[in-house]
Design an enzyme around this catalytic site. Structure first.
Site, PDB file in Angstrom:
ATOM      1  N   SER A   1       0.841  -1.199   0.000  1.00  0.00           N
ATOM      2  CA  SER A   1       0.000   0.000   0.000  1.00  0.00           C
ATOM      3  C   SER A   1       0.872   1.244   0.000  1.00  0.00           C
ATOM      4  O   SER A   1       1.991   1.231   0.548  1.00  0.00           O
ATOM      5  CB  SER A   1      -0.854  -0.015   1.272  1.00  0.00           C
ATOM      6  OG  SER A   1      -1.393   1.255   1.528  1.00  0.00           O
TER       7      SER A   1
ATOM      8  N   TYR B   1      -1.485  -1.127  11.139  1.00  0.00           N
ATOM      9  CA  TYR B   1      -1.842  -1.669   9.815  1.00  0.00           C
ATOM     10  C   TYR B   1      -0.711  -1.404   8.816  1.00  0.00           C
ATOM     11  O   TYR B   1      -0.246  -2.316   8.120  1.00  0.00           O
ATOM     12  CB  TYR B   1      -3.152  -1.022   9.315  1.00  0.00           C
ATOM     13  CG  TYR B   1      -3.271  -0.989   7.811  1.00  0.00           C
ATOM     14  CD1 TYR B   1      -3.580  -2.152   7.103  1.00  0.00           C
ATOM     15  CD2 TYR B   1      -3.044   0.178   7.089  1.00  0.00           C
ATOM     16  CE1 TYR B   1      -3.658  -2.136   5.717  1.00  0.00           C
ATOM     17  CE2 TYR B   1      -3.108   0.203   5.717  1.00  0.00           C
ATOM     18  CZ  TYR B   1      -3.420  -0.953   5.032  1.00  0.00           C
ATOM     19  OH  TYR B   1      -3.468  -0.933   3.663  1.00  0.00           O
TER      20      TYR B   1
ATOM     21  N   LYS C   1       2.126  -3.931   6.567  1.00  0.00           N
ATOM     22  CA  LYS C   1       2.473  -3.878   5.133  1.00  0.00           C
ATOM     23  C   LYS C   1       3.986  -3.713   4.974  1.00  0.00           C
ATOM     24  O   LYS C   1       4.611  -4.390   4.156  1.00  0.00           O
ATOM     25  CB  LYS C   1       1.744  -2.719   4.432  1.00  0.00           C
ATOM     26  CG  LYS C   1       0.240  -2.876   4.345  1.00  0.00           C
ATOM     27  CD  LYS C   1      -0.145  -4.011   3.414  1.00  0.00           C
ATOM     28  CE  LYS C   1      -1.647  -4.213   3.304  1.00  0.00           C
ATOM     29  NZ  LYS C   1      -2.008  -5.499   2.691  1.00  0.00           N
TER      30      LYS C   1
HETATM   31  C1  UD1 Z   1      -6.566   5.234   4.089  1.00  0.00           C
HETATM   32  C2  UD1 Z   1      -5.598   4.787   5.153  1.00  0.00           C
HETATM   33  C3  UD1 Z   1      -4.432   4.098   4.478  1.00  0.00           C
HETATM   34  C4  UD1 Z   1      -4.933   2.943   3.635  1.00  0.00           C
HETATM   35  C5  UD1 Z   1      -5.955   3.463   2.619  1.00  0.00           C
HETATM   36  C6  UD1 Z   1      -6.569   2.370   1.771  1.00  0.00           C
HETATM   37  C7  UD1 Z   1      -5.881   6.313   7.049  1.00  0.00           C
HETATM   38  C8  UD1 Z   1      -5.248   7.366   7.881  1.00  0.00           C
HETATM   39  N1  UD1 Z   1      -5.191   5.921   5.965  1.00  0.00           N
HETATM   40  O1  UD1 Z   1      -5.895   6.129   3.228  1.00  0.00           O
HETATM   41  O2  UD1 Z   1      -3.528   3.629   5.445  1.00  0.00           O
HETATM   42  O3  UD1 Z   1      -3.858   2.323   2.970  1.00  0.00           O
HETATM   43  O4  UD1 Z   1      -7.005   4.149   3.312  1.00  0.00           O
HETATM   44  O5  UD1 Z   1      -7.427   1.566   2.520  1.00  0.00           O
HETATM   45  O6  UD1 Z   1      -6.952   5.815   7.339  1.00  0.00           O
HETATM   46  N2  UD1 Z   1     -12.023  11.513   4.000  1.00  0.00           N
HETATM   47  C9  UD1 Z   1     -13.035  12.352   4.417  1.00  0.00           C
HETATM   48  N3  UD1 Z   1     -14.139  11.803   5.017  1.00  0.00           N
HETATM   49  C10 UD1 Z   1     -14.274  10.469   5.235  1.00  0.00           C
HETATM   50  C11 UD1 Z   1     -13.236   9.611   4.803  1.00  0.00           C
HETATM   51  C12 UD1 Z   1     -12.121  10.167   4.199  1.00  0.00           C
HETATM   52  O7  UD1 Z   1     -12.936  13.571   4.261  1.00  0.00           O
HETATM   53  O8  UD1 Z   1     -15.298  10.036   5.797  1.00  0.00           O
HETATM   54  C13 UD1 Z   1     -10.850  12.088   3.323  1.00  0.00           C
HETATM   55  C14 UD1 Z   1      -9.539  11.823   3.997  1.00  0.00           C
HETATM   56  O9  UD1 Z   1      -9.236  12.824   4.940  1.00  0.00           O
HETATM   57  C15 UD1 Z   1      -8.572  11.794   2.810  1.00  0.00           C
HETATM   58  C16 UD1 Z   1      -9.422  11.262   1.659  1.00  0.00           C
HETATM   59  O10 UD1 Z   1     -10.778  11.472   2.042  1.00  0.00           O
HETATM   60  O11 UD1 Z   1      -8.148  13.101   2.478  1.00  0.00           O
HETATM   61  C17 UD1 Z   1      -9.210   9.796   1.393  1.00  0.00           C
HETATM   62  O12 UD1 Z   1      -9.379   9.058   2.597  1.00  0.00           O
HETATM   63  P1  UD1 Z   1      -9.406   7.461   2.634  1.00  0.00           P
HETATM   64  O13 UD1 Z   1     -10.350   6.954   1.607  1.00  0.00           O
HETATM   65  O14 UD1 Z   1      -9.635   7.040   4.043  1.00  0.00           O
HETATM   66  O15 UD1 Z   1      -7.960   7.057   2.135  1.00  0.00           O
HETATM   67  P2  UD1 Z   1      -6.504   7.467   2.710  1.00  0.00           P
HETATM   68  O16 UD1 Z   1      -6.590   8.418   3.831  1.00  0.00           O
HETATM   69  O17 UD1 Z   1      -5.670   7.858   1.551  1.00  0.00           O
END
Ligand code: UD1
Length: 348
Positions: free
Chosen positions: A129, A153, A157
């Site tokens: 990842s 997690y 990885k």
């Molecule tokens: C997350 C994980 C990462 C994992 C990846 C794939 C965290 C801190 N990181 O990455 O380790 O490899 O998923 O499973 O959890 N967001 C919102 N609202 C939400 C959810 C997300 O605003 O309800 C935003 C986040 O702040 C981010 C973006 O959307 O900027 C993407 O978030 P997410 O889909 O959780 O992915 P990652 O943070 O990149």
């Protein structure tokens, strides 16, 4: 003669899409999955989509920590390669229950590697990842960036990557491809398979999808003050079918006699903000996604996207779909399966 591929975690989101592409590519595919965070229904949907190729698919409910069950499988079938997806992946849960993550992800992997070695199968593709880049100091992330884990997690990885590098050093017969995924989203365009997380989704698009079908009232946007185009976090979203195709390219690459232990980013090389993603989904679905603006989620990086050059050059693979197609296919899946593979009573 068609090749035999063992797919661990093949009933899950990325696994099921990859199994379908393998079958369509003429591979014989054996799936093992403990179904802890997946549904066997995905396997029956993959069979439907694979048509006449479905006779090349078999499924076994097996946990990778069950050594005798793995031994049994390897003594029955000679596998050419293994694609190893199986593992737990919720960041928050891993902080609460680190031993669960180390037990499941590390012990499961070590068992698998030991049984593979004992049976002379030393070709592996592993689901790593972009989380191993930690909080990248610059973008795009190249495969040479320093590695860092920011939660249990992510550490599983990173540790598995290191284990793979060590076993290759100790025995160069191993051929290993580590694939660092960026943010997989979307679904198969048929709408028959897609992502179906248990409980409250941690990731952006599964949450957006549940708001769109009325299961949740609003999306919380975590952070509006990042140094990005609109203040929200920027990520490299990749269509899950493109990601699945990246695995087929990796399995083919294992046939290259020069391959040792190699790592490739699988992303699009493009950064998209939370608000841009929401707007694309609203356009694709015709649904309004109510937003609640909130503070940053602890641990989140501001901007993460991939350098895709190495995968393009060496795997001869690149992502074909953009965010409009990702959102279109995510919506087809969501609108046809508002409760994923379950029913309104079977989920929360
Ligand atoms: C997350 C994980 C990462 C994992 C990846 C794939 C965290 C801190 N990181 O990455 O380790 O490899 O998923 O499973 O959890 N967001 C919102 N609202 C939400 C959810 C997300 O605003 O309800 C935003 C986040 O702040 C981010 C973006 O959307 O900027 C993407 O978030 P997410 O889909 O959780 O992915 P990652 O943070 O990149």
């Amino acid at each position: 003669m068609s090749k035999n591929i063992l797919v661990s975690g093949g009933a899950g989101y990325i696994g099921s899409h990859t199994v379908l592409q393998l079958l369509l590519g003429g591979y014989k595919t054996v799936v093992v999955d403990n179904l802890d965070n997946s549904s066997e229904i995905s396997i029956s949907k993959v069979r439907e989509l694979a048509g006449s190729f479905s006779t090349n698919l078999s499924f076994h409910k097996v946990d990778l920590r069950d050594r005798p069950a793995l031994e049994k499988l390897f003594s029955k079938t000679k596998f050419d390669s293994v694609i190893h997806f199986a593992g737990l992946k919720a960041v928050g849960e891993s902080v609460q229950k680190p031993l669960l993550y180390y037990d499941n992800n590390l012990i499961g992997t070590i068992n698998l590697l030991e049984v593979m070695a004992a049976h002379g199968c030393k070709n592996l593709v592993f689901s790593s990842s972009a989380t191993v880049y930690g909080w990248p100091k610059e973008v795009p992330c190249t495969e040479e960036f320093p590695l860092e884990a920011t939660n249990p997690y992510g550490r599983t990885k990173l540790f598995i990557e290191e284990i793979c590098r060590d076993i290759h050093r100790s025995d160069p017969e191993w051929k290993i491809i580590l694939l660092r995924y960026f943010n997989p989203v979307g679904a198969h365009p048929s709408g028959k398979i897609g992502e179906d997380p248990r409980g409250i989704p941690n990731n952006l698009m599964p949450f957006v999808q549940q708001v769109a079908v009325g299961r949740r009232p609003a999306l919380t946007v975590y952070g509006t003050d990042y140094s990005t185009k609109d203040g929200t976090g920027v990520r490299d979203y990749i269509h899950v079918v493109d990601l699945a195709d990246g695995h087929i390219a990796a399995v083919r690459k294992l046939e290259d006699p020069k391959i040792g232990c190699e790592v490739y980013n699988l992303g699009t090389g493009k950064g998209t903000s939370v608000l841009e993603m929401v707007a694309a989904f609203e356009k694709a679905s015709g649904k309004k996604i109510p937003l609640v603006m909130a503070g940053r989620r602890p641990g989140d990086a501001a901007i993460v996207y991939a350098s895709t050059e190495k995968a393009e050059r060496e795997l001869n693979w690149n992502a074909k779909y953009g965010i409009d197609e990702m959102c279109r296919d995510q919506w087809i899946w969501a609108s046809q399966n508002p409760y994923g593979y379950g029913s309104p009573d079977s989920t929360n």
